[in-house]
Design a protein around this motif. Structure first.
Motif, PDB file in Angstrom:
ATOM      1  N   VAL A 199      56.684  24.476  59.507  1.00  0.00           N
ATOM      2  CA  VAL A 199      57.928  25.044  59.979  1.00  0.00           C
ATOM      3  C   VAL A 199      58.216  26.360  58.760  1.00  0.00           C
ATOM      4  O   VAL A 199      57.151  26.726  57.529  1.00  0.00           O
ATOM      5  CB  VAL A 199      58.791  23.843  58.308  1.00  0.00           C
ATOM      6  CG1 VAL A 199      58.386  23.618  57.299  1.00  0.00           C
ATOM      7  CG2 VAL A 199      60.208  24.735  58.967  1.00  0.00           C
ATOM      8  N   GLU A 200      58.666  26.855  59.710  1.00  0.00           N
ATOM      9  CA  GLU A 200      59.013  28.517  58.257  1.00  0.00           C
ATOM     10  C   GLU A 200      60.185  28.729  58.585  1.00  0.00           C
ATOM     11  O   GLU A 200      60.963  28.906  59.686  1.00  0.00           O
ATOM     12  CB  GLU A 200      58.068  29.679  59.052  1.00  0.00           C
ATOM     13  CG  GLU A 200      58.066  30.611  58.145  1.00  0.00           C
ATOM     14  CD  GLU A 200      56.614  30.522  56.663  1.00  0.00           C
ATOM     15  OE1 GLU A 200      57.965  30.362  55.950  1.00  0.00           O
ATOM     16  OE2 GLU A 200      55.676  30.030  57.100  1.00  0.00           O
ATOM     17  N   GLU A 201      61.147  29.478  57.786  1.00  0.00           N
ATOM     18  CA  GLU A 201      62.328  29.945  57.751  1.00  0.00           C
ATOM     19  C   GLU A 201      62.920  31.016  58.453  1.00  0.00           C
ATOM     20  O   GLU A 201      61.610  31.791  57.456  1.00  0.00           O
ATOM     21  CB  GLU A 201      63.349  29.117  56.797  1.00  0.00           C
ATOM     22  CG  GLU A 201      63.186  29.505  55.641  1.00  0.00           C
ATOM     23  CD  GLU A 201      64.259  28.817  54.564  1.00  0.00           C
ATOM     24  OE1 GLU A 201      65.516  28.845  54.743  1.00  0.00           O
ATOM     25  OE2 GLU A 201      63.687  29.652  53.208  1.00  0.00           O
ATOM     26  N   LEU A 202      63.582  31.434  58.695  1.00  0.00           N
ATOM     27  CA  LEU A 202      63.811  33.160  58.721  1.00  0.00           C
ATOM     28  C   LEU A 202      65.033  34.003  57.665  1.00  0.00           C
ATOM     29  O   LEU A 202      65.901  33.063  57.474  1.00  0.00           O
ATOM     30  CB  LEU A 202      64.421  33.577  59.821  1.00  0.00           C
ATOM     31  CG  LEU A 202      65.215  34.886  59.987  1.00  0.00           C
ATOM     32  CD1 LEU A 202      63.564  36.233  59.859  1.00  0.00           C
ATOM     33  CD2 LEU A 202      65.237  35.613  60.957  1.00  0.00           C
ATOM     34  N   SER A 203      64.483  34.569  56.317  1.00  0.00           N
ATOM     35  CA  SER A 203      65.479  34.649  55.400  1.00  0.00           C
ATOM     36  C   SER A 203      65.215  35.881  55.268  1.00  0.00           C
ATOM     37  O   SER A 203      64.050  36.753  56.027  1.00  0.00           O
ATOM     38  CB  SER A 203      65.270  34.048  54.330  1.00  0.00           C
ATOM     39  OG  SER A 203      63.947  34.211  54.447  1.00  0.00           O
TER      40      SER A 203
END
Length: 373
Positions: A199-203
């Motif tokens: 998982v990876e989030e855009l921030s």
């Protein structure tokens, strides 16, 4: 003389995907075949980055209606990073079509690839400890989100899974390390089946990090997403009558130094050759290659060159980051998902794919994936 040991296959029996293309393999297949050009940046609660997002393409998961997938209870203090992983896991479990018994839950674990966990949560808490009056104005409910295994812990808690629970931190190649760990855990009978993914989030902070580092091409997008696979021993799945989407064959990954690009190239080549040999797959049997270093300066050409040298013939390439944006530690899981998505279109034979990865930190590796028939 080194003896190469044949690998015992793992089978993917279900898959959950959350990406800028939407939810599921169908949405990903459509995006891979036709492309999508209207992705947008998310509403992000972190306000510490200067001037919002950097001037580059930013692709977020669209219209993320969390309550529809996870319900409304217990989500108030869970961050976006963990929600992406939770939804992907729920999609995978739902796709399996089998309600988990208490015995199943005790024998099902979680292995997720990440690098730091949620950067947003880490920086929010870190900022508050410096700027807010202590301890009264530092929100204790945010503390659980700052640990690297916050996501895997929530997955286990919400699904009552008491098997192995592990987070693997390994940068661009973290997904390969997660597959390796899953094979060891299942082979040692520490869990019968595992939810394996990343998982990876855009921030804002991550986007600025990529932008300032110069690691990506100037117009390369930054994205987010999660892909999770329900994985078990292939022989056990077949005996139980459970069909699979694909078999995970040999997976090779190692550290080859961050400074010398040729040393990394030799390392990647060694991983590809060893993975093919341990899988019993010849170079002529490979139908497609899913590349991980697309849009990375210096590494993109290196990865493509090594693949061409080993296979010694034109083989179709899948460049998932052109469609979903740079996904960092979630890259390998979504590279695998991209192959599965394209394999939804039937073929006259069981197809074989290479999933390769090479990162700026010096890690590199390869996974062989074979379509189930």
């Amino acid at each position: 003389m080194t003896t190469t040991v044949a690998v015992r296959p793992l089978t993917i029996t279900a898959c959950g995907v959350v990406s800028p293309a939407g939810l599921g393999l169908g949405a990903l297949e459509e995006a891979l075949r036709s492309g999508v050009d209207d992705y947008t940046a998310p509403d992000n609660p972190f306000e510490g980055a200067v001037d919002g997002y950097p001037p580059r393409p930013l692709w977020a998961v669209p219209d993320l209606r969390v309550a529809e997938h996870l319900g409304r209870k217990g989500l108030r203090h869970i961050d976006r990073f963990t929600m992406l992983g939770l939804i992907a896991c729920k999609l995978a479990l739902d796709e399996s079509g089998t309600a988990l018994t208490d015995e199943d839950r005790a024998d099902t674990g979680v292995v997720m690839a990440t690098n730091t966990g949620s950067l947003v949560s880490m920086l929010e808490v870190g900022r508050d400890t410096l700027l807010q009056e202590k301890p009264y104005l530092v929100n204790p409910a945010r503390f659980p989100n700052v640990v690297t295994n916050a996501c895997t812990g929530q997955i286990a808690i919400r699904n009552s899974l008491t098997g192995v629970n592990v987070v693997v931190s390994g940068g661009q190649a973290a997904g390969l390390a997660a597959v390796r760990f899953a094979r060891t855990a299942i082979g040692d009978e520490r869990s019968r089946r595992l939810l394996v993914g990343g998982v990876e989030e855009l921030s804002q902070v991550a986007a600025w990090g990529w932008h300032k580092s110069g690691a990506l091409h100037e117009d390369a997008p930054v994205g987010e997403g999660s892909a999770v696979f329900l994985v078990e021993d292939a022989e056990a799945a077949s005996t139980a009558g459970r069909s699979g989407l694909a078999d995970l064959l040999a997976c090779e990954v190692g550290y080859y130094g961050a400074g010398d690009s040729e040393w990394r190239a030799r390392g990647l080549r060694s991983c590809v050759e060893r993975a093919l040999e341990r899988s019993g797959v010849g170079a002529d049997d490979v139908d497609v290659v899913s590349l991980g270093a697309t849009n990375h300066r210096r590494l993109e050409l290196l990865e493509d060159r090594v693949v061409q040298e080993v296979l010694d013939r034109p083989v179709p390439r899948v460049r998932v980051s052109e469609v979903l944006g740079e996904l960092y530690s979630a890259s390998v899981p979504l590279q695998i998902a991209a192959v599965l998505a394209l394999w939804r279109e039937p073929a006259d034979h069981a197809r074989t794919a290479l999933v390769t990865s090479v990162g700026g930190d010096g890690n590199a590796g390869c996974l062989v994936v074979r379509e189930c028939r």
